[in-house]
Scaffold this motif. Sequence first.
Motif, PDB file in Angstrom:
ATOM      1  N   ALA A 171       0.816  -1.215   0.000  1.00 59.76           N
ATOM      2  CA  ALA A 171       0.000   0.000   0.000  1.00 59.76           C
ATOM      3  C   ALA A 171       0.850   1.265   0.000  1.00 59.76           C
ATOM      4  O   ALA A 171       0.434   2.296  -0.535  1.00 59.76           O
ATOM      5  CB  ALA A 171      -0.923   0.006   1.219  1.00 59.76           C
ATOM      6  N   HIS A 172       2.037   1.171   0.576  1.00 53.56           N
ATOM      7  CA  HIS A 172       2.816   2.385   0.829  1.00 53.56           C
ATOM      8  C   HIS A 172       3.957   2.586  -0.160  1.00 53.56           C
ATOM      9  O   HIS A 172       4.865   3.384   0.084  1.00 53.56           O
ATOM     10  CB  HIS A 172       3.306   2.374   2.282  1.00 53.56           C
ATOM     11  CG  HIS A 172       2.215   1.979   3.224  1.00 53.56           C
ATOM     12  ND1 HIS A 172       1.129   2.790   3.474  1.00 53.56           N
ATOM     13  CD2 HIS A 172       1.973   0.815   3.862  1.00 53.56           C
ATOM     14  CE1 HIS A 172       0.289   2.154   4.268  1.00 53.56           C
ATOM     15  NE2 HIS A 172       0.776   0.952   4.514  1.00 53.56           N
ATOM     16  N   CYS A 183      -2.985   8.518   2.146  1.00 47.66           N
ATOM     17  CA  CYS A 183      -2.959   7.058   2.292  1.00 47.66           C
ATOM     18  C   CYS A 183      -3.543   6.715   3.675  1.00 47.66           C
ATOM     19  O   CYS A 183      -3.617   7.581   4.552  1.00 47.66           O
ATOM     20  CB  CYS A 183      -1.515   6.572   2.187  1.00 47.66           C
ATOM     21  SG  CYS A 183      -1.286   4.791   2.410  1.00 47.66           S
ATOM     22  N   CYS A 185      -2.108   5.288   5.947  1.00 43.27           N
ATOM     23  CA  CYS A 185      -1.064   5.447   6.966  1.00 43.27           C
ATOM     24  C   CYS A 185      -0.937   6.898   7.417  1.00 43.27           C
ATOM     25  O   CYS A 185      -0.173   7.190   8.334  1.00 43.27           O
ATOM     26  CB  CYS A 185       0.278   4.945   6.437  1.00 43.27           C
ATOM     27  SG  CYS A 185       1.019   5.998   5.174  1.00 43.27           S
ATOM     28  N   HIS A 190       1.247   7.656  -1.645  1.00 43.96           N
ATOM     29  CA  HIS A 190       1.389   6.204  -1.618  1.00 43.96           C
ATOM     30  C   HIS A 190       0.323   5.557  -2.512  1.00 43.96           C
ATOM     31  O   HIS A 190      -0.760   6.099  -2.711  1.00 43.96           O
ATOM     32  CB  HIS A 190       1.258   5.665  -0.188  1.00 43.96           C
ATOM     33  CG  HIS A 190       2.340   6.145   0.721  1.00 43.96           C
ATOM     34  ND1 HIS A 190       2.403   5.818   2.056  1.00 43.96           N
ATOM     35  CD2 HIS A 190       3.430   6.923   0.483  1.00 43.96           C
ATOM     36  CE1 HIS A 190       3.472   6.365   2.611  1.00 43.96           C
ATOM     37  NE2 HIS A 190       4.102   7.058   1.677  1.00 43.96           N
TER      38      HIS A 190
HETATM   39 ZN   LIG Z   1       0.853   4.792   3.168  1.00 35.39          ZN
END
Ligand SMILES: [Zn+2]
Length: 321
Positions: A171-172, A183, A185, A190
């Motif tokens: 995902a990142h 994102c 996070c 990302h």
């Molecule tokens: Zn991320």
Amino acid sequence: MNAPAGGRSWAGPREAATLGIDIGGTKTLAALVGPDGTVLDRARADTPAAQGPDAVLRTAAELARRLGGTGPVGVGAAGVIDPATGAVRYATDSLPGWAGTAVADVLAERIGRTVVVENDVNAAALGETWAGAARGSAHVLLVAVGTGLGGGLVRGGRVEHGARGGAGELAHLPAPDADRLPCGCGRTGHLEGVASGTGLARAYRLRTGADVTGAEVAARSAAGDAAAAAVLATAGRALGRALAGLVALLDPQTVVLAGGAGQALLPHARDAYAAERLTLHADVTPVPAALGAAAVAVGAARAAMTHPGTHLPADPGPTDP
Ligand SMILES: [Zn+2]
């Protein structure tokens, strides 16, 4: 499957089956999975996520009791799972309070059986490798595009966990198309910011002002909405480019795209992937997942079957000829 050794025979399909449980943010699905990956029986319940981990695991235990069976139980759940202890090392808020939960220990105590816990996307990757779209492959990358974006990696037929249980988390990855897009996070730029249900919804809202889900964006694109089509094309291109890089890095035999949004992005992702992959990987084309909603439960059952220390009736054991 090999025939049972040592003169033993299957007591029957249900007795030979292994229980896998998919603990999701909204639904919990338990499945009795046969030795060939067939789902023999299943049971579902709403996940009481808001009531906390104890209630979530009580629901999983209740489903396990309902389906019965013996032997170890596999669980697929969100979060980074410590492969040694079956506890949750890290998790987002899809299950409130989930981080730190000793899933394997708590559930084992509740149901009186050994419990093997795997990250849900890792479990899906294992399930698709064993009995789904990547059957026959030993090295597999599975990418799940749902509300968020997840990845699972199978190396030599087993889940690659990495040093902390977090391997496969794509995902990142930095993605130019996700510039300034948030994102899960909390950062921007990302891949999940663009190639996810949440990302599709946000991109469509920025273009049109309409507040709809990622699934609705896909539906509108299919119905001829040009803005929705453009959003899907951008997201699919970002995903396909990332896949080309990942395939160059990991050299899998099969790449599987799972999740509802994943199917909507697949045509665009394939095109972008094909434009960027190495000629070495001309025979590796992203394919749709085959196990549908049962993938995590099937893979969790497989994780329980193949876990070191697990001896199922089918296992001839070290002393058999
Ligand atoms: Zn991320």
